[in-house]
Motif scaffolding. Sequence first.
Motif, PDB file in Angstrom:
ATOM      1  N   UNK A 556      53.637  18.316  41.804  1.00 60.28           N
ATOM      2  CA  UNK A 556      52.875  19.103  42.771  1.00 60.28           C
ATOM      3  C   UNK A 556      53.013  20.585  42.457  1.00 60.28           C
ATOM      4  N   UNK A 557      54.236  20.998  42.146  1.00 64.33           N
ATOM      5  CA  UNK A 557      54.455  22.413  41.814  1.00 64.33           C
ATOM      6  C   UNK A 557      53.646  22.789  40.575  1.00 64.33           C
ATOM      7  N   UNK A 558      53.674  21.909  39.585  1.00 59.16           N
ATOM      8  CA  UNK A 558      52.935  22.186  38.360  1.00 59.16           C
ATOM      9  C   UNK A 558      51.435  22.319  38.668  1.00 59.16           C
ATOM     10  N   UNK A 559      50.927  21.456  39.556  1.00 60.75           N
ATOM     11  CA  UNK A 559      49.521  21.536  39.957  1.00 60.75           C
ATOM     12  C   UNK A 559      49.220  22.885  40.596  1.00 60.75           C
ATOM     13  N   UNK A 560      50.139  23.333  41.449  1.00 62.20           N
ATOM     14  CA  UNK A 560      49.926  24.640  42.119  1.00 62.20           C
ATOM     15  C   UNK A 560      49.932  25.767  41.090  1.00 62.20           C
ATOM     16  N   UNK A 561      50.837  25.675  40.141  1.00 62.36           N
ATOM     17  CA  UNK A 561      50.936  26.733  39.119  1.00 62.36           C
ATOM     18  C   UNK A 561      49.675  26.760  38.258  1.00 62.36           C
ATOM     19  N   UNK A 562      49.194  25.570  37.902  1.00 60.64           N
ATOM     20  CA  UNK A 562      47.990  25.512  37.065  1.00 60.64           C
ATOM     21  C   UNK A 562      46.771  26.025  37.820  1.00 60.64           C
ATOM     22  N   UNK A 563      46.717  25.699  39.124  1.00 63.21           N
ATOM     23  CA  UNK A 563      45.601  26.178  39.949  1.00 63.21           C
ATOM     24  C   UNK A 563      45.656  27.704  40.065  1.00 63.21           C
ATOM     25  N   UNK A 564      46.872  28.219  40.213  1.00 64.36           N
ATOM     26  CA  UNK A 564      47.043  29.678  40.345  1.00 64.36           C
ATOM     27  C   UNK A 564      46.562  30.365  39.061  1.00 64.36           C
ATOM     28  N   UNK A 565      46.926  29.776  37.926  1.00 56.40           N
ATOM     29  CA  UNK A 565      46.529  30.351  36.629  1.00 56.40           C
ATOM     30  C   UNK A 565      45.007  30.279  36.469  1.00 56.40           C
ATOM     31  N   UNK A 566      44.420  29.131  36.809  1.00 52.09           N
ATOM     32  CA  UNK A 566      42.974  28.956  36.652  1.00 52.09           C
ATOM     33  C   UNK A 566      42.229  29.965  37.521  1.00 52.09           C
ATOM     34  N   UNK A 567      42.769  30.206  38.727  1.00 50.49           N
ATOM     35  CA  UNK A 567      42.090  31.111  39.658  1.00 50.49           C
ATOM     36  C   UNK A 567      42.085  32.550  39.147  1.00 50.49           C
ATOM     37  N   UNK A 568      43.002  32.855  38.222  1.00 44.85           N
ATOM     38  CA  UNK A 568      43.068  34.221  37.719  1.00 44.85           C
ATOM     39  C   UNK A 568      42.277  34.423  36.441  1.00 44.85           C
ATOM     40  N   UNK A 569      41.537  33.430  36.041  1.00 44.29           N
ATOM     41  CA  UNK A 569      40.580  33.581  34.943  1.00 44.29           C
ATOM     42  C   UNK A 569      41.212  33.804  33.589  1.00 44.29           C
ATOM     43  N   UNK A 570      40.431  34.300  32.623  1.00 42.79           N
ATOM     44  CA  UNK A 570      40.847  34.392  31.222  1.00 42.79           C
ATOM     45  C   UNK A 570      42.122  35.213  31.042  1.00 42.79           C
ATOM     46  N   UNK A 571      42.330  36.229  31.875  1.00 45.04           N
ATOM     47  CA  UNK A 571      43.522  37.081  31.704  1.00 45.04           C
ATOM     48  C   UNK A 571      44.814  36.283  31.796  1.00 45.04           C
ATOM     49  N   UNK A 572      44.797  35.212  32.604  1.00 50.06           N
ATOM     50  CA  UNK A 572      46.026  34.429  32.813  1.00 50.06           C
ATOM     51  C   UNK A 572      46.121  33.235  31.874  1.00 50.06           C
ATOM     52  N   UNK A 573      45.054  32.978  31.128  1.00 49.53           N
ATOM     53  CA  UNK A 573      44.995  31.755  30.309  1.00 49.53           C
ATOM     54  C   UNK A 573      46.147  31.632  29.318  1.00 49.53           C
ATOM     55  N   UNK A 574      46.579  32.763  28.767  1.00 51.09           N
ATOM     56  CA  UNK A 574      47.604  32.707  27.717  1.00 51.09           C
ATOM     57  C   UNK A 574      49.022  32.621  28.284  1.00 51.09           C
ATOM     58  N   UNK A 575      49.138  32.728  29.615  1.00 54.28           N
ATOM     59  CA  UNK A 575      50.483  32.696  30.197  1.00 54.28           C
ATOM     60  C   UNK A 575      51.074  31.286  30.108  1.00 54.28           C
ATOM     61  N   UNK A 576      52.368  31.223  29.757  1.00 54.12           N
ATOM     62  CA  UNK A 576      53.054  29.926  29.750  1.00 54.12           C
ATOM     63  C   UNK A 576      53.358  29.542  31.193  1.00 54.12           C
ATOM     64  N   UNK A 577      53.728  28.282  31.360  1.00 53.42           N
ATOM     65  CA  UNK A 577      54.033  27.807  32.709  1.00 53.42           C
ATOM     66  C   UNK A 577      55.166  28.615  33.365  1.00 53.42           C
ATOM     67  N   UNK A 578      56.276  28.872  32.654  1.00 53.57           N
ATOM     68  CA  UNK A 578      57.324  29.679  33.287  1.00 53.57           C
ATOM     69  C   UNK A 578      56.831  31.091  33.635  1.00 53.57           C
ATOM     70  N   UNK A 579      55.967  31.621  32.812  1.00 54.46           N
ATOM     71  CA  UNK A 579      55.429  32.962  33.116  1.00 54.46           C
ATOM     72  C   UNK A 579      54.565  32.922  34.371  1.00 54.46           C
ATOM     73  N   UNK A 580      53.762  31.870  34.470  1.00 48.39           N
ATOM     74  CA  UNK A 580      52.946  31.710  35.679  1.00 48.39           C
ATOM     75  C   UNK A 580      53.868  31.562  36.896  1.00 48.39           C
TER      76      UNK A 580
END
Lengths: 777, 279
Positions: A556-580
């Motif tokens: 569930x946490x991973x889903x939230x992190x991925x959703x957060x990254x997706x919501x921030x568009x291309x700028x966040x795409x390169x961030x690793x999971x720990x960075x997110x």
Amino acid sequence: MVQAPPAPWIGASLPRVDGISKVTGRARYLDDLPAAGAWHGATVRSDIAHGVLEALDFDPAFDWSSVVVVTAADIAAQGGHNVIRLIQDDQPALVPVGGKVMHAHEPLALVAAPSRALARAAAAAVRPRIQPLPAVLSAKDALAGSVALHGTDNVFKSFLIRKGHREDAELERALASAALVIEGEYTTSPQEQMYIEPQAMMSSWHDGRCHIVGSMQCPYYVHKAMKTLLACKDDEVVISQSVTGGGFGGKEEYPSMIAAHAALLARKAGRAVKLVYDRDEDIAATTKRHPAWIRHRLGVDASGEPVAIDVDVVMDGGAYLTLSQVVLSRGVLHAAGPYRCPVVRVRGRVVATNHPPHGAFRGFGAPQTTFAYERQMDKLARARGEDPLALRKRLALRSGDTTATGQALTFSVGTDAVLAAIERAAGPPPQRAGRSLAGSPLRRGRGVCFYFHGAGFTGSGEARLAGRAAVAVVLPSGAEAASAAPVRFEVRSSSTDIGQGSITMFSQIAAASLGCDPQLVRVIDPTTDKVPDSGPTVASRTCMVVGRVVEQACRTLRGRLEAWRAARGPAAESLSLPEVAAAMARELASDGKELVELVQYEPPPGIVWDDDSYTGSAYPVYGWAACLVDVAVDLDTYEVSVLRCVQAVDVGKAINPVIVRGQIEGGTLQALGWALIENVIYKDGKVANANMTNCIVPTFADAPELETVLVEEPYPYGPGGAKGVGEIPMDGPAAAVANAVEDALGCAFDSLPISPEKIATALRQASARSDGKAGVP
Amino acid sequence: MTAYLRPRSLAEAVAARAAEPGYLVLAGGTDLMVNANHRPAPAGLIDLWRLPGAGEISLDAERGQLAIGAGATWLQVQRHPLVVRHAAILAAAAREIGALQIQARGTIGGNVANSSPVGDSLPVLLALEAELELCSVRGTRRLPYREFCTGYRTTALGADELVSAVLVPVAAPAVRLFWRKVGTRRAQSISKVMAAAAIHLEDGVVRRATVAFGAVADRPVRLAGVEAAVVGLAPAQAAEAARAAVAGAIAPISDVRSTSDYRLQVAENLAARMFSELS
């Protein structure tokens, strides 16, 4: 249900997270913890099994001003209740003056002093005056009922399972129709857990709260018991587990007793008090495996197909109920064995005696009934002249079959795989006769057994318990923050690592579910004000149930992190999971919130259990196992040597195969000890062999070659497919040993332990029967 | 508080013993420390651990005896080539005492002076007809080990004496030795029955035998009845004669470790085995 693709950390034998600190001696067990100014506690105990505590006399020659004494009166004086809360509130923390002493070694009073020696001297200077009463010292005596300890019949609890019939007469008709009825009577002995670290607890009262730290399996059991005893609210008592040197069930319920004593002493002394049992005291006073007396009838038709099974199980619960009804329940639910049979009756009773309370021990009632049903199966094979392994293959439960409680098995049934593994590993049977190195004649034999073990709590237990666990993102702080350290994923659960490797396993499950390196995962030490109640560390449930909750929380946490990254568009795409995780946690922290996912256990669908009729899904899933044992019996000394022991165990999925094999090997050796040499000897209700010299367990020199075959029939609702493994290896080997000894000698052994003394007697009797001819076949 | 003396020579040791006969002598401590919690603290300890020269093992060619210093540990005893060659069953017994840590710490002198009925080396010393060297400020004397044990944990050791050496006659080549320990498990175990024998076989018959058992009486015992019954017999007949002679000779007890019946039965089996395996 679609299985997620296997994650790399599931199935990897990573080194134990706690391994280096333990092998280098850095790990701090309770007695190693800094305790400046702490006093030492000691316990005044009864030396008789049953009586009335008339008075506590204090030796006038002793300087009582230098110590603190606690009696039952101190509990009520502070508004507390003098009980160790568990299933029923029947066990006092201390016997009050005027109250009944129910067993030898029962706590009557406590003392604390600046030194351990002074505390012991003070305890010895308290002289209990006890008016003796007639004692009940066996389950049979309890049932005879001449002395009533509990109700009128001494029965704490009884269970009845009926399958394929409504009344006893129908069962009897089914047995009467059988072509062959195998009838047997079995007894099993009490067993000491013999964890390497004795029971130990320390308490202090500060910040308006009672703090207790110690060696334990179940912090929230202690928490619940202390609230009642000390009349405290939830947040007024904090329980922390210290590094724990083994439990095996022995630190499931008993720690509440020693915690109670430490807390009472610390409150009265106004300082920290440490209570560490000596080995002798630990063996004498704490819980043991329930001794059992089992009668079993197995009827088959002319083709060898079972027509009816009838089992009567009696366990000696000891002086108080403690966990006995749950132990009995598990024993009863496994008593008919993993075999198909249309008509089954299982009756179980656990009775009150004046022994110290028997309690939790790896296997929890199942090893006792497994011993009985696997002896029965062997006798059936012998009576029919059928190969024992072939008989088991013919009758074993498989997917689509129903158990004694009517549970239809639909998934994760490893029967064929474990039996095939044993068959492959078997090799030629041992040569029957030979000589030992010392020149003695040897008789060799082989025994097998097939068995199962329900994983997790019985029936609707897990739904009621609703265990919770959490994963939180923790930002680096202090020096870590300056060095740009990554975030940590913190797993919070009340599951304790007692040597079984749960910290490492949880790290792997979390890393796999999050898709991160296990180095970023930290499983924190269980402390009740920092972790949610995940339920106790028992019942082969830590990996399967709590591990599942950890897996879900991480997903569930991973889903939230991925959703957060997706919501921030291309700028966040390169961030690793720990960075997110770091970015999102900082964002939440600025609002004063923590990035945390708390999940509650959801039982799998289709689990329906009816407590009144004892029917339905007794367990969500079972582990399946088969065992092969080769023995040699020395006819000069009657000693049994286990030459080889193969266990094939269906574990669903081994999260960490080295740890899983360790669990199986350890459980197997514990079972071989129970089969052959271990015993707790009661004399007048007291433990007569309360020391490691005479209450023996196997050493490495006694360990045979142990071969473990892991079978993986995935459980769809376990983390990565895993199901329980902690207890199952304990259940089967005793029967396999007994079957092998009978194969070697031609005499049946139905009472544990199968000691050289019993073998000598049996061979002498057999030889007397065969018209005085000396020797054995 | 318990006083503590650590003499650094045999002379100091016997002087300490003479001065403080009430002190407990610690010769390794493997039994003494186990029981430390179960009895009152002694007034004092005389610690002989690593007393210089006390653990030497040598051959006295003149007397035909192996001289084993009382301070020799079980590890030293089991590994010493002279013991392995001349008293193989003593080396074998040493290997079965406790486990490695105990063998590194326990000493032959401690085992002898402690005189437990389950002392693992004691039946071997009886079967090998060992002598003891006892010393005190009064001087040194020799005593056949057979006369040393006077009852349950009582001995002929004077209140001012120490065991300084164990003297084991070198076995003649024709003498066959037997040793068997039956414990509660394979290691770290207390004996339930021990059997030791030295059997002189000539022309296929038993000329002389010394047969000893442990853990079957209040002290380690030689069984004269068994020894007499086997003389002049071939091994197979000697085995049956030995088995038959055991029953009247010992009356072992039942305790938490075993039963009287079992101890007797196993003693009979081992008495037979020590002769039957000669053939």
